[in-house]
Write a protein that holds these residues in place. Structure first.
Motif, PDB file in Angstrom:
ATOM      1  N   MET A  68       0.850  -1.164   0.000  1.00 14.98           N
ATOM      2  CA  MET A  68       0.000   0.000   0.000  1.00 14.98           C
ATOM      3  C   MET A  68       0.904   1.236   0.000  1.00 14.98           C
ATOM      4  O   MET A  68       1.843   1.325   0.769  1.00 14.98           O
ATOM      5  CB  MET A  68      -0.886  -0.050   1.244  1.00 14.98           C
ATOM      6  CG  MET A  68      -2.143   0.749   1.136  1.00 14.98           C
ATOM      7  SD  MET A  68      -3.120   0.684   2.670  1.00 14.98           S
ATOM      8  CE  MET A  68      -4.563  -0.129   2.093  1.00 14.98           C
ATOM      9  N   ALA A  91      -2.243   6.006  -0.105  1.00  8.96           N
ATOM     10  CA  ALA A  91      -3.369   5.118   0.189  1.00  8.96           C
ATOM     11  C   ALA A  91      -3.535   4.942   1.693  1.00  8.96           C
ATOM     12  O   ALA A  91      -4.657   4.907   2.206  1.00  8.96           O
ATOM     13  CB  ALA A  91      -3.165   3.770  -0.495  1.00  8.96           C
ATOM     14  N   VAL A  92      -2.433   4.835   2.400  1.00  6.95           N
ATOM     15  CA  VAL A  92      -2.488   4.706   3.859  1.00  6.95           C
ATOM     16  C   VAL A  92      -3.093   5.966   4.477  1.00  6.95           C
ATOM     17  O   VAL A  92      -3.927   5.876   5.389  1.00  6.95           O
ATOM     18  CB  VAL A  92      -1.085   4.428   4.438  1.00  6.95           C
ATOM     19  CG1 VAL A  92      -1.086   4.533   5.949  1.00  6.95           C
ATOM     20  CG2 VAL A  92      -0.589   3.063   3.987  1.00  6.95           C
ATOM     21  N   GLN A 142     -11.003   6.167   8.112  1.00 10.93           N
ATOM     22  CA  GLN A 142     -11.269   5.519   9.398  1.00 10.93           C
ATOM     23  C   GLN A 142     -11.608   6.543  10.469  1.00 10.93           C
ATOM     24  O   GLN A 142     -12.517   6.326  11.273  1.00 10.93           O
ATOM     25  CB  GLN A 142     -10.068   4.668   9.827  1.00 10.93           C
ATOM     26  CG  GLN A 142     -10.346   3.822  11.058  1.00 10.93           C
ATOM     27  CD  GLN A 142     -11.445   2.802  10.839  1.00 10.93           C
ATOM     28  OE1 GLN A 142     -11.407   2.050   9.879  1.00 10.93           O
ATOM     29  NE2 GLN A 142     -12.427   2.780  11.718  1.00 10.93           N
ATOM     30  N   TYR A 178      -5.216   8.047   3.010  1.00 16.67           N
ATOM     31  CA  TYR A 178      -6.650   8.029   2.706  1.00 16.67           C
ATOM     32  C   TYR A 178      -7.390   7.063   3.632  1.00 16.67           C
ATOM     33  O   TYR A 178      -8.463   7.362   4.128  1.00 16.67           O
ATOM     34  CB  TYR A 178      -6.905   7.633   1.256  1.00 16.67           C
ATOM     35  CG  TYR A 178      -6.603   8.709   0.237  1.00 16.67           C
ATOM     36  CD1 TYR A 178      -6.896  10.046   0.479  1.00 16.67           C
ATOM     37  CD2 TYR A 178      -6.030   8.389  -0.986  1.00 16.67           C
ATOM     38  CE1 TYR A 178      -6.622  11.035  -0.457  1.00 16.67           C
ATOM     39  CE2 TYR A 178      -5.759   9.356  -1.940  1.00 16.67           C
ATOM     40  CZ  TYR A 178      -6.057  10.677  -1.666  1.00 16.67           C
ATOM     41  OH  TYR A 178      -5.801  11.640  -2.597  1.00 16.67           O
ATOM     42  N   ALA A 179      -6.802   5.913   3.847  1.00 14.15           N
ATOM     43  CA  ALA A 179      -7.429   4.913   4.722  1.00 14.15           C
ATOM     44  C   ALA A 179      -7.531   5.437   6.146  1.00 14.15           C
ATOM     45  O   ALA A 179      -8.563   5.261   6.811  1.00 14.15           O
ATOM     46  CB  ALA A 179      -6.645   3.604   4.672  1.00 14.15           C
ATOM     47  N   ASP A 180      -6.488   6.093   6.623  1.00 15.22           N
ATOM     48  CA  ASP A 180      -6.510   6.665   7.978  1.00 15.22           C
ATOM     49  C   ASP A 180      -7.574   7.752   8.095  1.00 15.22           C
ATOM     50  O   ASP A 180      -8.321   7.788   9.075  1.00 15.22           O
ATOM     51  CB  ASP A 180      -5.140   7.232   8.347  1.00 15.22           C
ATOM     52  CG  ASP A 180      -4.102   6.157   8.632  1.00 15.22           C
ATOM     53  OD1 ASP A 180      -4.494   4.985   8.832  1.00 15.22           O
ATOM     54  OD2 ASP A 180      -2.903   6.499   8.667  1.00 15.22           O
TER      55      ASP A 180
END
Length: 66
Positions: free
Chosen positions: A1, A5-6, A13, A8-10
């Motif tokens: 990843m 992307a990390v 969340q 965006y994911a954080d």
């Protein structure tokens, strides 16, 4: 990843964590409805604006066309 992307994911969340309590409260309120509540709503020929808005939200949550 990738790092992007990390991030965006954080972010996703964090936003999810902020709205989950509201979702859980709404689900709890829906579960508290009983038959008499529904009958009362059905008696409105022209429901007040907030009742209309609330019922449209319920329809969306229950995936009922309105």
């Amino acid at each position: 990843m990738t790092l992007q992307a990390v991030c965006y994911a954080d972010d996703a969340q964090q936003e999810l964590n902020q709205v989950l309590p509201a979702l859980e409260a709404a689900q709890k309120a829906l579960n508290a409805l009983n038959k008499n509540d529904i009958i009362e709503i059905k008696t409105f020929t022209k429901p007040p604006a907030l009742v209309q808005l609330t019922m449209e939200g319920v329809c969306i949550l229950l995936q009922v066309p309105h």
